[in-house]
Design an enzyme around this catalytic site. Structure first.
Site, PDB file in Angstrom:
ATOM      1  N   GLY B  69       0.657  -1.085   0.098  1.00 17.41           N
ATOM      2  CA  GLY B  69      -0.026   0.078   0.154  1.00 17.41           C
ATOM      3  C   GLY B  69       1.225   1.153  -0.124  1.00 17.41           C
ATOM      4  O   GLY B  69       0.499   2.216  -0.537  1.00 17.41           O
ATOM      5  N   THR B  70       2.130   1.156   0.484  1.00 13.76           N
ATOM      6  CA  THR B  70       2.964   2.409   0.682  1.00 13.76           C
ATOM      7  C   THR B  70       3.368   2.838  -0.324  1.00 13.76           C
ATOM      8  O   THR B  70       3.581   3.829  -1.137  1.00 13.76           O
ATOM      9  CB  THR B  70       4.044   2.096   2.040  1.00 13.76           C
ATOM     10  OG1 THR B  70       3.316   2.063   3.009  1.00 13.76           O
ATOM     11  CG2 THR B  70       4.970   3.222   1.706  1.00 13.76           C
ATOM     12  N   SER B 194      -4.092  -1.704   0.257  1.00 11.97           N
ATOM     13  CA  SER B 194      -3.064  -2.513   0.643  1.00 11.97           C
ATOM     14  C   SER B 194      -3.739  -3.969   1.216  1.00 11.97           C
ATOM     15  O   SER B 194      -4.656  -3.997   1.840  1.00 11.97           O
ATOM     16  CB  SER B 194      -2.518  -1.931   2.116  1.00 11.97           C
ATOM     17  OG  SER B 194      -1.771  -2.923   2.504  1.00 11.97           O
ATOM     18  N   ALA B 195      -3.368  -5.037   0.516  1.00 10.41           N
ATOM     19  CA  ALA B 195      -3.996  -6.348   0.391  1.00 10.41           C
ATOM     20  C   ALA B 195      -4.030  -6.931   1.985  1.00 10.41           C
ATOM     21  O   ALA B 195      -4.969  -7.547   2.479  1.00 10.41           O
ATOM     22  CB  ALA B 195      -3.459  -7.163  -0.422  1.00 10.41           C
ATOM     23  N   CYS B 320       4.925   7.345  23.930  1.00  6.11           N
ATOM     24  CA  CYS B 320       5.929   5.811  24.251  1.00  6.11           C
ATOM     25  C   CYS B 320       5.894   4.814  23.616  1.00  6.11           C
ATOM     26  O   CYS B 320       6.717   4.111  23.883  1.00  6.11           O
ATOM     27  CB  CYS B 320       5.502   5.840  25.788  1.00  6.11           C
ATOM     28  SG  CYS B 320       3.813   5.497  26.140  1.00  6.11           S
TER      29      CYS B 320
END
Lengths: 460, 460
Positions: B69-70, B194-195, B320
């Site tokens: 997807g990125t 994105s799969a 954090c």
């Protein structure tokens, strides 16, 4: 159904399959997460990185997993060029690199950089001295494949690495074709590879960058793989890639000997049984499993189809099998015949009997294709009356221009010329190659209204 | 062992697994080759493209498969920006996009472009009118997610698409979180997904570019996927991705109702049973399976660890838990509390009993973490004598600065102030958020020698 195109993609190695299945269950979660599924994925990723780094011969923190060999090359070249931008913007590479390297060089040039392609000899190898001479004060990066993907010739990586080290230029070695067979000689600064070439799954490339190599990742920032490979890690495939690399390496020494003998048989028998054939690539300094030859007067696409009909899967660098209708840049750089080109690359485990059958079938198939195209059947060249001839092969595709030339060369007197008018891109490579094979003189190429005029002088 | 982090990665869907296994055998070869293994791979690739295009709602030739997807987002934004470079170099996006979009925007700015981040309301949604106002004559591209990955809020895609169409600006919709649930409203020009978010395998992203959208692929030229995604196609994973998208969609309507009810229960019960909690995101216009809340006076990392010990896997946008020690940009843009943040995203098939158990366990875990940190236990704020107080929380991490503030607010007179000195990045977000939750006045932030001074006036 013998598959002889391992250099394109190898069927999944059984170890890769097993590791992939296990990792689908254990390694689907995000390795960056703190919960147990994430920690489990992180352990698998770390173990795969260690195994792959050991096979490559680098530290685990020098190695990242990319989504393919191509993206490893793109990222490696772009990052190294940018990292040394202050030194200069010149890139050195051999003329026979994989298209991913050539495309990176073209993109670099389009962005204002420059590059030098080091030529190769007729076997497809660079001369280390010539490579060294291409290194300049402003050379940011040098690229050299470990072995050629189309003809199997090994490059003198160690010698070129030494010259690069002397010049202070990092060397990127594209080890896509060879990593399954063994590590690359020391001296490289960056190394790339592709898992599906050694029997690993698709979707995994390796990019190793030695500590101390200036490297600045390009493109949008990434949070994974040290910022050198964008996107969620394809963990099951990475695990399978690392496991199969180890397995393939374990069997490599024995299999290398076996396949090397099979390829030697192909090299010998093809030259013996197929008339008008040129076996290309270095006969000794080569990949164990790969051999390439070109058949005069043969259309590569038809030859592949006929072999496929007889259940042999091979590939070709002929122009007619390429989507751009240009012959392979590798064969072009070597100056060898491209028509009727066949690349045979044997996957590990290939049966000798399948190779024997291929060698039995091939001569008949080549003869059949030639007959269909009306090629001259080893017609002895006899003195002819005509002074000079012009053959019009405009609009006709490889191998027709060469066939027409061969048909009429006997009709002109020794010392006279045949001029072939052709506009197929392959003619530029194949007419000189034919002259070399046939002992005729290639006079040269002249521009014509359409295409080019290729002038050949009859010597005998 | 309930896994409640489907928004990070979903376990492989059984249909994906089955399709992957079949395609490992049938689809390992190069789909660009002419022989039978290649043709078989090509057929699989074409069928997967048709299935995925149908689910996306586009033509097969408008859709390519990327490696994640990125990379789909990176390639889509870079290609669209370059394709409309003549129009201008301005990019519009919401402030709560996925990091791949934000990183693309930063890279674009570094290369000389500019961008505008459209703010969101306290639910995390953009106002269509505000988005429309960000579109300029030189806007080359607008980006908007279909739904937010951290808080689940759906964006007004149809309304923004209409405004983009009016302005003649192509809209890229990042549908990573929603595509498994249904198609994106019409009006987009580019779409990414994105799969592994819908139960497909890792290693597959989708990039759809509508015909007529100006698009110029960036980076080195590629020979695969219309030149829009580099590298050998990861065919087994692509086949599995397409098959599972179809399967997930078939069950989506029923599962959506069920998970929506479970999430509603979490939203209600968390607010009831956990004191000092803020449930964030739109309660109605949201993804069916995702809910996020933040617990005052709680350290997110400890909370996650304690939940993990009790076998619940969730994620967090607290500083954090991030490698950069900054709170989630999404929570920041919404102006909500980031400390003690928990995101619950239920995979399809989540059992109601697991959700019930989570709701039973959570209040005790939060109380335990608070006790360990010495947090004020619903201490009633009483009038105190001091005029004004300064609390030094320098060098102390989230949630300590807020805990220290809460401890002393009762010690100052109504109308007086408490000044908190803090250098933890999360304080900038969490002190105002605490004021809002507690009905105290956040006066503002002043620079200090180290960190900042956050001034709070006691109202009651």
């Amino acid at each position: 159904m013998p598959y002889f195109d391992a250099a394109s993609a190898a069927p999944l190695h059984p170890v890769a399959r097993q590791a992939l299945l296990a990792a689908l269950d254990e390694g689907w979660a995000d390795p960056a997460r703190l919960y147990r599924e994430g920690r489990r994925a992180r352990l698998l990723l770390d173990a795969a990185r260690e195994a792959a780094a050991e096979a490559v011969g680098c530290r685990p923190d020098e190695l990242v997993f990319t989504s393919s060999g191509t993206t490893a090359v793109h990222a490696g070249i772009a990052g190294a060029l940018s990292g040394r931008r202050r030194v200069g913007r010149h890139l050195a590479l051999s003329a026979v690199e994989h298209s991913s390297v050539l495309h990176s060089a073209a993109a670099h040039e389009a962005a204002g950089g420059s590059f030098t392609e080091v030529p190769v000899d007729r076997f497809g190898a660079v001369d280390p001295a010539a490579y060294g001479a291409a290194l300049r004060a402003d050379t940011a990066l040098a690229c050299l494949q470990s072995a050629n993907h189309e003809v199997g010739t090994e490059q003198p990586v160690a010698e070129v690495a030494a010259l690069c080290a002397e010049a202070g230029v990092p060397l990127l070695v594209d080890a896509a074709q060879s990593l399954g067979w063994g590590p690359v000689p020391a001296g490289w600064s960056l190394l790339t590879a592709s898992a599906h070439k050694w029997g690993g799954p698709a979707g995994v490339g390796l990019l190793a960058v030695r500590k101390g190599t200036r490297f600045s990742p390009q493109g949008p920032a990434g949070e994974r793989e040290s910022g050198r490979a964008a996107g969620f890690e394809n963990l099951p495939a990475i695990v399978a890639a690392a496991a199969s690399l180890r397995a393939v390496r374990d069997g490599a020494a024995a299999e290398e000997l076996r396949l090397r003998a099979l390829v030697d048989r192909i090299r010998t028998v093809v030259a013996e049984r197929v008339p008008d054939v040129e076996v290309v690539g270095d006969p000794v300094r080569r990949l164990p499993h790969l051999v390439t030859f070109s058949c005069l007067y043969v259309d590569g696409e038809t030859l592949l189809h006929e072999l496929d009909r007889r259940e042999f899967s091979v590939s070709s660098g002929s122009s007619c099998t390429s989507s751009t209708l240009t012959p392979s840049h590798v064969l072009k750089a070597m100056g060898v015949l491209s028509e009727g080109n066949v690349r045979v690359s044997l996957p590990p485990g290939t049966a000798g009997a399948d190779v024997d059958r291929f060698l039995e079938v091939l001569p008949g198939v080549v003869a059949e294709v030639r007959e269909r195209l009306g090629a001259p059947v080893s017609a002895p060249v006899s003195p002819g009356p005509a002074a000079s001839l012009v053959v019009d092969a405009l609009g006709r595709r490889c191998p027709i221009p060469v066939i027409e030339l061969a048909k009429v060369i006997g009709e002109v007197a020794v010392g006279a010329t045949v001029t072939v008018l052709a506009d197929d891109e392959a003619a530029r490579l194949d007419i000189p190659a034919w002259c070399e094979m046939r002992g005729q003189e290639y006079v040269g190429e002249e521009p014509a209204d359409r295409g080019s005029a290729y002038v050949v002088r009859r010597l005998g």
